[in-house]
Design a protein around this motif. Sequence first.
Motif, mmCIF file in Angstrom:
data_model
loop_
_atom_site.group_PDB
_atom_site.id
_atom_site.type_symbol
_atom_site.label_atom_id
_atom_site.label_comp_id
_atom_site.label_asym_id
_atom_site.label_seq_id
_atom_site.Cartn_x
_atom_site.Cartn_y
_atom_site.Cartn_z
ATOM 1 N N VAL A 1 14.609 13.072 2.294
ATOM 2 C CA VAL A 1 15.163 11.973 3.087
ATOM 3 C C VAL A 1 14.275 10.748 2.900
ATOM 4 C CG1 VAL A 1 15.811 11.136 5.384
ATOM 5 C CG2 VAL A 1 16.064 13.566 4.829
ATOM 6 N N GLN A 2 14.874 9.638 2.545
ATOM 7 C CA GLN A 2 14.172 8.360 2.522
ATOM 8 C C GLN A 2 14.519 7.599 3.790
ATOM 9 O OE1 GLN A 2 15.252 6.353 -1.145
ATOM 10 N NE2 GLN A 2 13.474 7.182 -2.211
ATOM 11 N N ARG A 3 13.509 7.341 4.636
ATOM 12 C CA ARG A 3 13.723 6.624 5.889
ATOM 13 C C ARG A 3 13.080 5.240 5.775
ATOM 14 N NH1 ARG A 3 15.814 9.350 10.013
ATOM 15 N NH2 ARG A 3 15.068 7.724 11.444
ATOM 16 N N PHE A 4 13.893 4.215 5.951
ATOM 17 C CA PHE A 4 13.452 2.832 5.829
ATOM 18 C C PHE A 4 13.351 2.203 7.227
ATOM 19 C CE2 PHE A 4 15.939 4.039 2.133
ATOM 20 C CZ PHE A 4 15.095 3.714 1.083
ATOM 21 N N ALA A 5 12.325 1.379 7.429
ATOM 22 C CA ALA A 5 12.127 0.745 8.734
ATOM 23 C C ALA A 5 11.561 -0.650 8.533
ATOM 24 C CB ALA A 5 11.188 1.583 9.602
ATOM 25 N N GLY A 6 11.876 -1.527 9.488
ATOM 26 C CA GLY A 6 11.373 -2.885 9.438
ATOM 27 C C GLY A 6 12.396 -3.881 9.934
ATOM 28 N N SER B 1 7.640 -3.866 6.631
ATOM 29 C CA SER B 1 8.643 -2.821 6.408
ATOM 30 C C SER B 1 8.018 -1.624 5.700
ATOM 31 C CB SER B 1 9.815 -3.358 5.595
ATOM 32 O OG SER B 1 9.395 -3.835 4.320
ATOM 33 N N THR B 2 8.624 -0.444 5.887
ATOM 34 C CA THR B 2 8.048 0.793 5.373
ATOM 35 C C THR B 2 9.115 1.721 4.817
ATOM 36 O OG1 THR B 2 8.202 1.879 7.528
ATOM 37 C CG2 THR B 2 6.144 0.718 7.023
ATOM 38 N N ALA C 1 0.863 -1.183 0.000
ATOM 39 C CA ALA C 1 0.000 0.000 0.000
ATOM 40 C C ALA C 1 0.898 1.231 0.000
ATOM 41 C CB ALA C 1 -0.928 0.019 1.210
ATOM 42 N N ALA C 2 0.403 2.328 -0.561
ATOM 43 C CA ALA C 2 1.219 3.540 -0.639
ATOM 44 C C ALA C 2 0.326 4.769 -0.663
ATOM 45 C CB ALA C 2 2.110 3.513 -1.877
ATOM 46 N N VAL C 3 0.892 5.884 -0.227
ATOM 47 C CA VAL C 3 0.191 7.166 -0.255
ATOM 48 C C VAL C 3 1.174 8.248 -0.666
ATOM 49 C CG1 VAL C 3 0.619 7.587 2.197
ATOM 50 C CG2 VAL C 3 -1.263 8.785 1.049
ATOM 51 N N ALA D 1 6.200 17.673 -0.304
ATOM 52 C CA ALA D 1 5.741 16.377 -0.796
ATOM 53 C C ALA D 1 6.134 15.295 0.198
ATOM 54 C CB ALA D 1 6.332 16.081 -2.171
ATOM 55 N N GLY D 2 5.284 14.289 0.296
ATOM 56 C CA GLY D 2 5.579 13.149 1.161
ATOM 57 C C GLY D 2 5.056 11.877 0.531
ATOM 58 N N TYR D 3 5.900 10.836 0.536
ATOM 59 C CA TYR D 3 5.517 9.543 -0.010
ATOM 60 C C TYR D 3 5.711 8.483 1.071
ATOM 61 C CZ TYR D 3 6.354 12.197 -4.289
ATOM 62 O OH TYR D 3 6.356 13.166 -5.250
ATOM 63 N N GLY D 4 4.780 7.564 1.149
ATOM 64 C CA GLY D 4 4.886 6.459 2.096
ATOM 65 C C GLY D 4 4.531 5.155 1.423
ATOM 66 N N VAL D 5 5.368 4.122 1.625
ATOM 67 C CA VAL D 5 5.145 2.804 1.035
ATOM 68 C C VAL D 5 5.216 1.767 2.144
ATOM 69 C CG1 VAL D 5 5.934 1.101 -0.653
ATOM 70 C CG2 VAL D 5 6.183 3.545 -1.147
ATOM 71 N N VAL D 6 4.266 0.832 2.162
ATOM 72 C CA VAL D 6 4.209 -0.220 3.173
ATOM 73 C C VAL D 6 4.219 -1.579 2.487
ATOM 74 C CG1 VAL D 6 2.874 -1.246 5.056
ATOM 75 C CG2 VAL D 6 2.909 1.244 4.755
ATOM 76 N N ASN D 7 5.148 -2.442 2.908
ATOM 77 C CA ASN D 7 5.121 -3.850 2.540
ATOM 78 C C ASN D 7 4.291 -4.561 3.605
ATOM 79 O OD1 ASN D 7 5.756 -6.653 2.472
ATOM 80 N ND2 ASN D 7 7.667 -6.252 1.401
ATOM 81 N N ALA D 8 3.069 -4.938 3.245
ATOM 82 C CA ALA D 8 2.154 -5.493 4.237
ATOM 83 C C ALA D 8 2.515 -6.912 4.643
ATOM 84 C CB ALA D 8 0.719 -5.465 3.700
ATOM 85 N N ASP D 9 3.338 -7.590 3.867
ATOM 86 C CA ASP D 9 3.715 -8.966 4.204
ATOM 87 C C ASP D 9 4.767 -9.025 5.299
ATOM 88 O OD1 ASP D 9 2.077 -10.563 2.468
ATOM 89 O OD2 ASP D 9 3.253 -9.804 0.788
ATOM 90 N N ASP D 10 5.775 -8.143 5.240
ATOM 91 C CA ASP D 10 6.837 -8.203 6.249
ATOM 92 C C ASP D 10 6.843 -6.989 7.183
ATOM 93 O OD1 ASP D 10 8.097 -6.086 4.891
ATOM 94 O OD2 ASP D 10 9.430 -7.411 3.786
#
Length: 391
Positions: free
Chosen positions: A365-370, A344-345, A318-320, A333-342
């Motif tokens: 800045v691209q901030r990765f988490a998971g 991570s975002t 999912a993404a917004v 501007a802001g972008y958000g992406v979610v990997n719903a299986d694991d």
Amino acid sequence: MSRLLGRLLRAIGDTALCAAAALAVARPAAAQGADDRSWKLSGYYLNLYTRSRIVVPPAEAFTLDLNRLRLKLDAHPLRTLGVEVQYDNEALLGSYVSTAQFALTRAAATTSLDLQRDYAAGHQMVARHGLYRALVSWAGPGIDVKVGRQRIPLGTGFFWSPMDLLSPIDPTRLERDYRTGADAVLVERTLGALARVSGIYAPATTRMRAAAAGYLHGNLRGTDFSLLAGRFRGDDAVGADFGTSRGGLGLRGEATATRAATGARFARVLLGADYGFANALDLTVETYYNGAGAAEPKGYDLAGLLAGRVLGLARWYAAVAATYDLTPLVKLAGYGVVNADDGSTVLWPRVEWSARSDLDLVVGVQRFAGPSRSEYGRLSTLVHGEARWFF
């Protein structure tokens, strides 16, 4: 037939590369020729600086300073004949060019023909030039033909696009407007004001198999729709998309069913919505199902990701995207992406400033988490700054 078209496209590309290189050293005043109606020379200079850490072990920190000069020539020597050449001259500076990850990504074959050449290299420097676009077009009564390196837009997606099998979208790519394109022949026949049928053929080379497809686009009671069927580098695929608007809300969708060369069968589905508020806030939301992905990290095709063969490792996403005009010259501007299986975002805030009519500045800045083995959790925070001067 395939080999003949491949040789023809390669000859066009090599000839255009030589011509574009000559244009790169020509005086800017040459653009003000005697007949500006028949051709136009434009372009930009881009400086894109990034800092992060590589994924391929050891996970060392890197810097990359990309400098690109792009020249674009639009020529119409005849009323029905057009020529477009976009020539890039790039210098990549920094520690990233000496990493194993850079070597792996360079080896990825994303186009049929190799229209890029290195002309200098050092420990932390690579200089190269090549063609981003190189095509000849002919427009006749109700029919258009394009031959060469081109962008063939398929699908409606913003973060992902199941229909765009020729040049898939990477949702985390820093240059969102950069699309590699395809070396292909495109024939389009208009069927009315809002409908057309297209034939697409990208010849095979020693690096990848051919792509051939038929595409129909039309409009039914205010809803745009498209149908696609073809073979893409050994995989058979059929697909459809739609786009419509209801009460100011834009609704979009795409779906493809694929039978891979390996015998595997899978589907990809995208649903999206867009809405623009009166206060200059625009929102885009998408959900994506990738039937070719894995449900757990242990099944991820990491080698394929680095080689450019796949863009999504998991199945559910999912993404917004949100943009807000703070002033007529400054956009948030802001972008958000979610990997719903694991789980991570990716969160990607950025500021875009039109400093002058011919100069755009961007910082983000691209901030990765998971979890450490997840798709986005493996990645490190990336800081980037961009300056683009148009001429």
